[in-house]
Design an enzyme around this catalytic site. Structure first.
Site, mmCIF file in Angstrom:
data_model
loop_
_atom_site.group_PDB
_atom_site.id
_atom_site.type_symbol
_atom_site.label_atom_id
_atom_site.label_comp_id
_atom_site.label_asym_id
_atom_site.label_seq_id
_atom_site.Cartn_x
_atom_site.Cartn_y
_atom_site.Cartn_z
ATOM 1 N N HIS A 130 -0.858 0.245 -9.860
ATOM 2 C CA HIS A 130 -1.536 -0.737 -9.002
ATOM 3 C C HIS A 130 -2.063 -1.902 -9.847
ATOM 4 C CE1 HIS A 130 -3.495 -0.996 -4.795
ATOM 5 N NE2 HIS A 130 -3.296 -2.208 -5.284
ATOM 6 N N ARG B 48 0.851 -1.187 0.000
ATOM 7 C CA ARG B 48 0.000 0.000 0.000
ATOM 8 C C ARG B 48 0.886 1.236 0.000
ATOM 9 N NH1 ARG B 48 -3.490 -2.693 -1.593
ATOM 10 N NH2 ARG B 48 -5.641 -2.914 -0.835
ATOM 11 N N GLU C 21 -3.914 7.335 -4.813
ATOM 12 C CA GLU C 21 -4.005 6.847 -6.193
ATOM 13 C C GLU C 21 -5.249 7.331 -6.934
ATOM 14 O OE1 GLU C 21 -3.500 2.629 -6.301
ATOM 15 O OE2 GLU C 21 -1.699 2.716 -5.070
#
Length: 392
Positions: free
Chosen positions: A346, A277, A306
């Site tokens: 991601h 994370r 993000e």
């Protein structure tokens, strides 16, 4: 004839209402599972299920939920701006980019289950969900090998300077001068976290001839003995590792786990890999360490804020920056442009096999809830499921 739902990007569509014949044929099933739910005329309502952040190619994976239910699918995130359009939703399923907070939950009065299609659930206010009796379930295992492979994709891209080499080959001169990298064999890999993903990283690392050291708040010494590595304290790991790979969830305890103090303890020229994370690392301190040479390179699949990064206009706060630290957003942008940093969006989980496993578990999470035996719960309290309501 089964119900049909269609997908349209950016616009959720309600599944076609069942015909009178279809309702009659499945009335007994709905009576069993939906007793006590609101009625429409003489018929019990079908379950209203909203799916968010669904790619068009993946929509068909949820077809098995169509009989007896009303599905709405969209590629949009669930947000304060669109939650009001799903006021009747009893189940919602999202990915990590949907921030399910009080503002969103206040617009979903019928909500009983949130099925996040992720292992992490820090995008959901689970405390408020528990207070309101809303179940939250996750996908605890789906891509441990997938993410572990991405760790080494990032690491090899850095160690062999693949991006620079590919660009050199395309634009010239066709020469390896100035592209010297480093071997993985013989290096010490320090793992922070030896859960499902970390264990796969251990095995892959040994395949490269690396030495493995690890830190975990709950060390598994039997596993360490079998796989031939040792556990160290966090401080000792920082001073020992040539490469550090992070595999911990986002919690108040792990926020900025890798801080200015942690960077000071690391070897000069250490390499950082983060597929966990974004807030586990203090981004601004990472930039300082990269510029000073304390950190020689970083491979990052995650960054703080993000969702904000996905909308460049938000970076200058032209509309609203409430709840976001502009310094962190700017730092993220700096990292994206540094030559010794590789950032992926991601996407470590994003393989066909992992996506199929996510869909399969999500379907089971919803179906087991409908049967009265919910699974993979991450909230501490829960409301009655439809079958439990029947017997209440």
């Amino acid at each position: 004839m089964s119900q049909k739902s269609e997908f349209a990007p950016g616009r959720p569509l309600i599944a076609r209402a069942a015909s009178a014949k279809e309702r009659a044929e499945s009335a007994a099933v709905r009576l069993q599972f939906h007793k006590g739910y609101r009625r429409r005329g003489a018929w019990f309502s079908v379950m209203q299920i909203g799916f968010f952040e669904i790619e068009p190619r993946d929509a068909a994976m949820f077809d098995s939920l169509k009989p007896g239910n009303s599905l709405r699918l969209t590629d949009e995130v669930l947000s304060a701006g669109n939650a009001g359009a799903f006021v009747d939703a009893e189940i919602v399923s999202t990915f990590i980019n949907s921030a399910i907070d009080r503002v969103v939950l206040d617009q979903l009065p019928a909500l009983k289950l949130i099925a996040t299609r992720s292992t992490g659930f820090d995008h959901i206010d689970t405390a408020l969900c528990a207070e309101r009796g809303i179940l939250v379930c996750n996908v605890p295992v789906y891509g441990e090998n997938t993410v572990a492979e991405h760790v080494f994709a990032l690491l090899l891209a850095l160690s062999h300077r693949l991006f620079e080499a590919a660009e050199r080959a395309q634009s010239g001169p066709f020469s390896p001068a100035g592209l010297t990298g480093f071997d993985l064999a013989g290096k010490t890999l320090g793992l922070v976290g030896t859960g499902a993903i970390g264990r796969h990283v251990v095995r892959i690392a040994h395949g490269f001839g690396m030495h493995v050291r690890a830190f975990d708040i709950a060390p598994d010494f039997d596993f360490a003995t079998r796989e031939g590595f040792s556990y160290l304290s966090f401080d000792d790991l920082l001073t020992t590792a040539d490469i550090i790979s992070l595999h911990v969830p986002s919690t108040p305890r792990t926020r900025h786990l890798v801080s200015a103090d942690a960077f000071k303890r690391m070897k000069d020229g250490v390499v950082i890999i983060n597929t966990a994370r974004g807030d586990v690392i203090d981004t601004q301190e990472l930039i300082k360490a990269l510029k000073s040479g304390k950190v020689s390179a970083a491979g990052l699949d995650v960054l703080p804020d993000e969702p904000m990064l996905r909308e460049e206009a938000e970076l200058i706060c032209s509309v609203d920056c409430d709840g976001h630290d502009l310094r962190t957003l700017v730092a993220d942008q700096v990292l994206l442009r540094m030559p010794n940093v590789i950032v992926t969006p991601h996407s470590a989980f994003n393989t066909q096999e992992a996506i199929a496993r996510i869909a399969e578990t999500t379907l089971e999470n919803i179906k087991t809830y409908l049967k009265g035996v919910p699974q993979n719960l991450v909230a501490t309290q829960r409301n009655l499921s439809p079958k439990e309501q029947e017997h209440a």
